[in-house]
Enzyme design. Structure first.
Site, PDB file in Angstrom:
ATOM      1  N   LYS A 150       0.809  -1.232   0.000  1.00 57.22           N
ATOM      2  CA  LYS A 150       0.000   0.000   0.000  1.00 57.22           C
ATOM      3  C   LYS A 150       0.843   1.284   0.000  1.00 57.22           C
ATOM      4  O   LYS A 150       0.482   2.257  -0.656  1.00 57.22           O
ATOM      5  CB  LYS A 150      -0.969   0.003   1.186  1.00 57.22           C
ATOM      6  CG  LYS A 150      -2.104  -1.005   1.039  1.00 57.22           C
ATOM      7  CD  LYS A 150      -3.078  -0.853   2.189  1.00 57.22           C
ATOM      8  CE  LYS A 150      -4.133  -1.929   2.167  1.00 57.22           C
ATOM      9  NZ  LYS A 150      -5.137  -1.737   3.222  1.00 57.22           N
ATOM     10  N   GLY A 185      -4.963   1.577  18.175  1.00 56.66           N
ATOM     11  CA  GLY A 185      -4.071   1.273  17.062  1.00 56.66           C
ATOM     12  C   GLY A 185      -3.578   2.527  16.373  1.00 56.66           C
ATOM     13  O   GLY A 185      -4.257   3.569  16.368  1.00 56.66           O
TER      14      GLY A 185
HETATM   15  P1  ATR Z   1      -2.722  -2.070   9.499  1.00 53.79           P
HETATM   16  O1  ATR Z   1      -2.260  -1.517   8.190  1.00 53.79           O
HETATM   17  O2  ATR Z   1      -3.693  -3.206   9.384  1.00 53.79           O
HETATM   18  O3  ATR Z   1      -3.195  -1.013  10.459  1.00 53.79           O
HETATM   19  P2  ATR Z   1      -0.179  -2.126  10.847  1.00 53.79           P
HETATM   20  O4  ATR Z   1       0.152  -0.835  10.213  1.00 53.79           O
HETATM   21  O5  ATR Z   1       0.872  -3.194  10.916  1.00 53.79           O
HETATM   22  O6  ATR Z   1      -1.426  -2.792  10.157  1.00 53.79           O
HETATM   23  O7  ATR Z   1      -0.706  -1.823  12.345  1.00 53.79           O
HETATM   24  C1  ATR Z   1      -1.011  -2.839  13.253  1.00 53.79           C
HETATM   25  C2  ATR Z   1      -1.597  -2.230  14.527  1.00 53.79           C
HETATM   26  O8  ATR Z   1      -1.954  -3.306  15.427  1.00 53.79           O
HETATM   27  C3  ATR Z   1      -0.615  -1.353  15.295  1.00 53.79           C
HETATM   28  O9  ATR Z   1      -1.314  -0.336  15.956  1.00 53.79           O
HETATM   29  C4  ATR Z   1      -0.009  -2.351  16.297  1.00 53.79           C
HETATM   30  O10 ATR Z   1       0.506  -1.769  17.451  1.00 53.79           O
HETATM   31  P3  ATR Z   1       2.077  -1.337  17.540  1.00 53.79           P
HETATM   32  O11 ATR Z   1       2.189  -0.073  16.751  1.00 53.79           O
HETATM   33  O12 ATR Z   1       2.317  -1.149  18.989  1.00 53.79           O
HETATM   34  O13 ATR Z   1       2.850  -2.471  16.940  1.00 53.79           O
HETATM   35  C5  ATR Z   1      -1.239  -3.160  16.654  1.00 53.79           C
HETATM   36  N1  ATR Z   1      -0.898  -4.456  17.217  1.00 53.79           N
HETATM   37  C6  ATR Z   1      -0.514  -5.562  16.533  1.00 53.79           C
HETATM   38  N2  ATR Z   1      -0.283  -6.594  17.402  1.00 53.79           N
HETATM   39  C7  ATR Z   1      -0.511  -6.119  18.656  1.00 53.79           C
HETATM   40  C8  ATR Z   1      -0.463  -6.677  19.964  1.00 53.79           C
HETATM   41  N3  ATR Z   1      -0.110  -7.950  20.183  1.00 53.79           N
HETATM   42  N4  ATR Z   1      -0.780  -5.888  21.021  1.00 53.79           N
HETATM   43  C9  ATR Z   1      -1.128  -4.605  20.826  1.00 53.79           C
HETATM   44  N5  ATR Z   1      -1.210  -4.009  19.605  1.00 53.79           N
HETATM   45  C10 ATR Z   1      -0.911  -4.745  18.540  1.00 53.79           C
END
Ligand code: ATR
Length: 282
Positions: free
Chosen positions: A71, A133
């Site tokens: 993206k 997020g």
């Molecule tokens: P997308 O494009 O789907 O938003 P991304 O940009 O990878 O995917 O974002 C993933 C989101 O899920 C982030 O906010 C991430 O938090 P971090 O920035 O702290 O990594 C969150 N996320 C993923 N796994 C997580 C977990 N186990 N606990 C808390 N937040 C999580």
């Protein structure tokens, strides 16, 4: 190459791509509209994007949807980008027109319309929104909430720095909370939105209890696989209406279909059921 809209080609590019639901959505609308056009899933690995896009353009595709991991690269590759793609910093839809690649982001459109479908009297201006997020999906949600002038926007992310960056990019008015300070973030919120991957099949479940939430609050999860997400289950325990991300998935597909195939598709329960069935099977 000029494209006959009656024989238009489109698809979705990404890696992995086999589980993408976009072909189900677009092929449903193509059938419903009796269009002799094609929408196909195409696996494109990281590093191959530019070569494959040029190839698809040459082949006469009208454009494509773009998914993980392309993206941001698609946004950078585009000759022109829409205002929305610029705000989000990523493109999930490309239009090949007049020998140009135009990058768009339709997630905000999808998010807004899924809310309006499920909460018909929803008024952003009255809502104190709490967003979980700070990744790509969060940017699209933030963009909508700001454009629609939500009364208050709170942001909470495991990695607080990422949330701070969004505050710098989007608006000083965002209120950032520590991940550990979840209960303060929840206090008084009237809309809660999960944009994290928590609750997705194969990921950890949504960790917080929603006890103490405003009793009229509305819940929106962007996760749709499984259909009953862990966030929805937590909301249900507090008698809060909460939706999953399937309607957003349908609505975000509308602008691309309209522009590639020159026909405005409509949301339908039949399509939603088709998607639910395919998720139940997988
Ligand atoms: P997308 O494009 O789907 O938003 P991304 O940009 O990878 O995917 O974002 C993933 C989101 O899920 C982030 O906010 C991430 O938090 P971090 O920035 O702290 O990594 C969150 N996320 C993923 N796994 C997580 C977990 N186990 N606990 C808390 N937040 C999580």
């Amino acid at each position: 190459m000029p494209v006959d809209k009656n024989l238009a080609l489109s698809g979705v590019i990404g890696d992995p791509i086999a589980h993408s639901k976009s072909p189900i959505i677009h092929n449903f609308w193509l059938r419903k509209n009796n269009l002799n056009c094609f929408y196909v899933p195409i696996k494109v690995s990281k590093g191959e994007l530019e070569k494959k896009i040029i190839c698809l353009k040459e082949l006469g595709f009208s454009g494509v949807n773009v998914t993980i991991p392309h993206k941001v690269d698609a946004f950078n590759l585009a000759n022109e980008v829409t205002e929305e793609a610029k705000r989000v910093g990523a493109a999930n839809t490309l239009y090949f027109e007049n020998n140009l690649i135009i990058g768009d982001n339709t997630d905000s459109f999808g998010f807004k319309h899924s809310i309006l479908r499920n909460f018909p009297f929803y008024n952003f201006k009255k809502e104190k929104v709490l967003i979980f997020g700070a990744g790509g999906a969060s940017r699209a949600v933030l963009s909508t909430c700001l454009k629609e002038k939500a009364k208050e926007i709170r942001l909470i992310n495991r990695n607080k720095q990422k949330a701070q960056k969004l505050k710098e990019k989007f608006s000083e008015s965002l209120i950032i909370f520590d991940w550990e300070d979840f209960s303060s973030a929840l206090n008084g919120a009237t809309t809660i939105i999960n944009t994290t991957s928590l609750g997705n099949l194969g990921c950890d479940t949504f960790p917080f209890d929603l006890k103490g939430i405003n009793k009229n609050a509305k819940g929106i999860d962007l996760v749709y696989n499984p259909i009953q997400t862990s966030f929805m289950k937590k909301a249900k325990r507090e008698n809060i209406k909460c939706i999953n991300g399937l309607d957003m998935l349908i609505y975000q597909a509308i602008p691309g279909f309209k522009r590639w195939f020159n026909k405005k598709p409509v949301y339908s329960k039949e399509l939603l059921e088709l998607l639910v069935k395919s998720l139940e099977k997988s």
